[in-house]
Design an enzyme around this catalytic site. Sequence first.
Site, PDB file in Angstrom:
ATOM      1  N   HIS A 202      18.090  51.286  33.613  1.00 50.60           N
ATOM      2  CA  HIS A 202      18.614  51.723  34.910  1.00 50.60           C
ATOM      3  C   HIS A 202      19.681  52.812  34.744  1.00 50.60           C
ATOM      4  CE1 HIS A 202      16.990  48.098  37.427  1.00 50.60           C
ATOM      5  NE2 HIS A 202      16.059  48.777  36.806  1.00 50.60           N
ATOM      6  N   TYR A 256      18.495  55.087  39.723  1.00 50.50           N
ATOM      7  CA  TYR A 256      19.742  54.314  39.700  1.00 50.50           C
ATOM      8  C   TYR A 256      20.977  55.174  39.437  1.00 50.50           C
ATOM      9  CZ  TYR A 256      17.171  49.993  40.188  1.00 50.50           C
ATOM     10  OH  TYR A 256      16.383  48.988  40.692  1.00 50.50           O
TER      11      TYR A 256
HETATM   12  C1  G6P Z   1      12.995  48.438  40.470  1.00 52.46           C
HETATM   13  C2  G6P Z   1      13.652  48.072  39.225  1.00 52.46           C
HETATM   14  C3  G6P Z   1      13.436  46.669  38.926  1.00 52.46           C
HETATM   15  C4  G6P Z   1      13.826  45.823  40.109  1.00 52.46           C
HETATM   16  C5  G6P Z   1      13.068  46.255  41.334  1.00 52.46           C
HETATM   17  C6  G6P Z   1      13.587  45.575  42.571  1.00 52.46           C
HETATM   18  O1  G6P Z   1      12.301  49.472  40.575  1.00 52.46           O
HETATM   19  O2  G6P Z   1      13.301  48.844  38.138  1.00 52.46           O
HETATM   20  O3  G6P Z   1      14.190  46.329  37.812  1.00 52.46           O
HETATM   21  O4  G6P Z   1      13.527  44.481  39.852  1.00 52.46           O
HETATM   22  O5  G6P Z   1      13.120  47.592  41.530  1.00 52.46           O
HETATM   23  O6  G6P Z   1      12.633  45.664  43.567  1.00 52.46           O
HETATM   24  P1  G6P Z   1      12.722  44.785  44.877  1.00 52.46           P
HETATM   25  O7  G6P Z   1      11.486  45.061  45.621  1.00 52.46           O
HETATM   26  O8  G6P Z   1      12.867  43.357  44.417  1.00 52.46           O
HETATM   27  O9  G6P Z   1      13.967  45.260  45.566  1.00 52.46           O
END
Ligand code: G6P
Length: 445
Positions: A202, A256
């Site tokens: 991230h 990020y």
């Molecule tokens: C991303 C990250 C992941 C994270 C996800 C959250 O792209 O790389 O590490 O778990 O987003 O997605 P969500 O749909 O759970 O918010």
Amino acid sequence: MTKGIKIATIGGGSSYTPELVEGFIKRYDEFPLSELWLVDIEEGKEKLEIVGNFAKRMIEKAGLPIDVHLTLDRREALKDADFVTTQFRVGGLSARAKDERIPVKYGVLGQETNGPGGLFKGLRTIPVILEITKEMEELCPDAWLINFTNPAGMVTEAVLRYSNIDRVVGLCNVPIGMEMGIAKLLDVDHSRIHIDFAGLNHMVYGLDVYLDGVSVKGEVLQKLADPENSSFVKNIDGIGWEPEFTQALDALTCPYHMYYYKSKEMLDKTIESSKAEGTRAEVVQALEKDLFELYKDENLNIKPPQLEERGGAYYSDAAVRLITSIYNDKRDIQPVNTMNRGAIASIPDESAVEISCVITKGGPVPLAVGDLPVAARGLVQQIKSFERISAEAAVTGDYNKAVLALTINPLTPSDTIAKQVIDEMMEAHKEHLPQFFQEKVTVNK
Ligand code: G6P
């Protein structure tokens, strides 16, 4: 008869499991999996049954001889496994909602893997992953641990530092998401794009980006000024980058990075959206509810497109491509979280980094980059220190170390605010943080 390949997936009741199953189906020719064990805890039993039965239907539809086992007994699943994949969430989405909501009251970003949210997710997760690695030593000492559980960088750091397992790889979908996003921007097939990645989970940078082996970094950096193009994941809304900044940085940022290089805008946006539609955890809870309703449908036997609304899209591709390459000693290049071993000069050799690696049967071999651009080094080192101290706090239950970790995080405005946020979050997450409420342990760093 030789034993078939066995995978144990911890947190198997996750709504992401169909992604993984789809990945195994697609790559079956190269990776003939015979047993997939989906494990969950008592509270996740219902989800495990729903998603597990759906996985069985997907495999039946594909006509493959893969046995899917559903269990609440982690030891049974780990016994003689070849690969262990981890995708669990201690405390579930309601714990994530607290990570996202509480910090905001103090004017600090509330996010799943960054700032106080990342710290507390790490504090809850690290003791559990270390229990799993202990069981692996006993029950499947030759297995590879492929961790997707967030905060993936901090968790990999903790496993490298505090477990006896060295066969561990941390995995994230952000790099593959960046490759897919850039392929789309340039309107070319994903297979023609290659990015040289280096940094942390991230917090990874694309040091160069190639189309058919020729650098297109200049063109891509220009396109990042458009808000539409500046995030490659569903869970973060892009805000365009100032072209002067990206041109001078001369490296691709990951989505990020917006939390650090656009802290004010992202904090405002998070506050606004959590008022309007709830925290991301709450949005995801609603999405999950719909997904599980779909998964219940006895006639559904392929992954539904709605799953792509989650930030973790392409996880399966990244995970199964990694496992397949380890298994077949493919020696192709993939970005993963692994021990630095000198690949990035300004990061300790024994720390976890996210970097392009050659994937061999002996694991990932990081491709040395020399060092990160001077403008990126300081922030990356600061986040690495945050991850290390957070991991130490998770293992020892040392409250002062937790305050120290949060204070040095660039998203925290003061030590006093760090302490206030920590006190409220410790209380809110008490049931998942026994190490802070019991007698302390001492560890070697
Ligand atoms: C991303 C990250 C992941 C994270 C996800 C959250 O792209 O790389 O590490 O778990 O987003 O997605 P969500 O749909 O759970 O918010």
